[in-house]
Design a protein around this motif. Structure first.
Motif: not given
Lengths: 68, 345
Positions: B54-62, B151-159
């Motif tokens: 998790v990077v911040d409230e909107q973003t998580a790194l995958v 590397t990708g991104f996902v919303h932390p609540d949508k993992v």
């Protein structure tokens, strides 16, 4: 009886070997393999061709006797 | 395109069939000391497709990586398949790939053009996915290997993890099974060209469309069906979720040509490793043939997504999936935990 040595071969080579040998339509084949995938796959092939298969295991090697 | 040296002849085992068995992997990692970080919400301790930070409230790194020896002789196609396979783990987490690095091993006898075609295939597929390959690392070795670190991104609540299926969920699968068996049989020249082209196209197909549709529905859990096969990945989902999974063989999509090839013993060694790993947790019903079991243990290279979601949403999701992916199917359901992790009927 034709004897075949498929030790050291990985799939699908042992099946290709038994397939080639069985093209002659013999009644009895014996094959030695040294891994379970080869044992299972050669068993499946021989049964598919109508042979009965007996397996003996010894020291990580399997001897398959296939009879029609 | 023909190459001077057949790529698959340089490889000892093909595609995801090269993957170390799940049981062996678990033994290797047993007792491994890891450090905790609250931002690392999916990590080492989970048997999941990728890690999530998790990077911040909107973003998580995958992040994920995947690579393997050639499964086809055409180097451009091999590059595409290896890339599609590596990118798939990001999709399986519900994310979108953005950046990738090449992982390449060159073997003796490979022409310069062959290597360039592999890289070109990877680049093209990553670009199609909306990701850019920005570098990489190349070594020399005994056999060719290609893949990506992505590397990708996902919303932390949508993992979407593979450990959150719930009783009542239905299971969808987005690609038919049997590609491991058919690529094995192809080594004996027993598979028609049209069939091979069909499975090559399937392996090179991104799971992007399936992911983009899936995320519009209340999906509980997802994984991609790759080296551990349908049964290995179902087993992990059931174990991780504390549920049981029931699969209906009459509904499981597979390439029909794979059935006879499996019955003839053209089964990759990885299928037997998968059987060893999962069979204690799998209960096959009396009407399930050994050949059907073999298909369900067949390692898939760049396989489809296995998606768990509530029954009513599953119908709508499947209908939408089928418009883009006609082979998508509802293959089973999730129940509360029973004696076995997976029931195959």
């Amino acid at each position: 009886m034709e004897k075949l040595d498929a030790r050291g071969l990985s799939c699908p080579e042992p099946v290709i070997m038994i397939r080639k040998a069985m093209l002659s339509g013999g009644e009895r084949y014996e094959m030695v393999v040294d891994n379970t995938a080869a044992k299972e796959n050669v068993t499946r092939y021989a049964q598919h061709q109508g042979y009965q298969v007996a397996v003996t295991a010894s020291g990580g090697e399997y001897t398959l006797t296939m009879t029609k | 395109m023909e190459t001077e040296v057949k790529l698959t002849k340089l490889a000892s085992c093909a595609g995801c069939g090269a993957k170390v068995g799940a049981g062996t992997l678990a033994q290797l990692l047993e007792g491994f000391q890891t450090h905790q970080d609250p931002r690392l919400i999916v990590g080492y301790d989970k048997s999941d497709d990728a890690c999530v930070y998790v990077v911040d409230e909107q973003t998580a790194l995958v992040q994920t990586t995947d690579f393997f020896p050639p499964i086809v002789d055409d180097p451009f196609l091999f590059g595409q398949i290896a890339a599609a396979n590596a990118l798939s783990d990001i999709y399986a987490m519900g994310g979108e790939p953005k950046l990738a690095l090449n992982l390449l091993c060159l073997a003796e006898g490979m022409e310069r053009e062959t290597v360039q075609e592999i890289l070109r295939g990877g680049y093209a597929k990553a670009y199609e996915a909306g990701a850019i390959i920005a570098g990489g690392h190349t070594i020399q070795g005994a056999e060719p290997i290609y893949g990506l670190a992505v590397t990708g991104f996902v919303h932390p609540d949508k993992v979407l993890t593979n450990a959150a299926a719930q009783p009542g969920d239905r299971l969808l699968l987005t690609k038919p099974l049997g590609v491991g068996i058919l690529t094995t049989a192809a080594k004996a020249d027993l598979v028609e060209g049209a069939v091979l082209e069909r499975i090559y196209a399937q392996m090179a197909t991104l799971n992007k469309t399936a992911r983009d549709i899936m995320v519009r529905y209340p999906v509980h859990s997802c994984t991609d069906v790759t080296g551990f096969a349908l049964l290995g990945h179902s087993y992990e989902m059931a174990q991780g979720s504390g549920c049981s999974i029931h699969l209906d063989t009459a509904r499981i999509p597979y390439h029909p040509e794979a059935y006879e090839m499996a019955a003839m013993g053209f089964i990759p060694a990885g299928a037997y490793r998968n059987r060893t790993y999962a069979s204690a947790g799998v209960k096959a019903g009396p009407n399930v043939t050994q050949t059907m079991e073999d298909i369900c243990y067949d390692p898939q290279t760049s396989g489809g997504l296995l998606i768990a979601l509530p029954a009513e949403a599953a119908e709508a999701c499947l209908a939408e999936l089928r418009q883009a992916i006609p082979q998508a199917a509802m293959i089973g359901q999730v129940t509360k935990r029973q004696d076995y992790a997976v029931y195959l009927d």
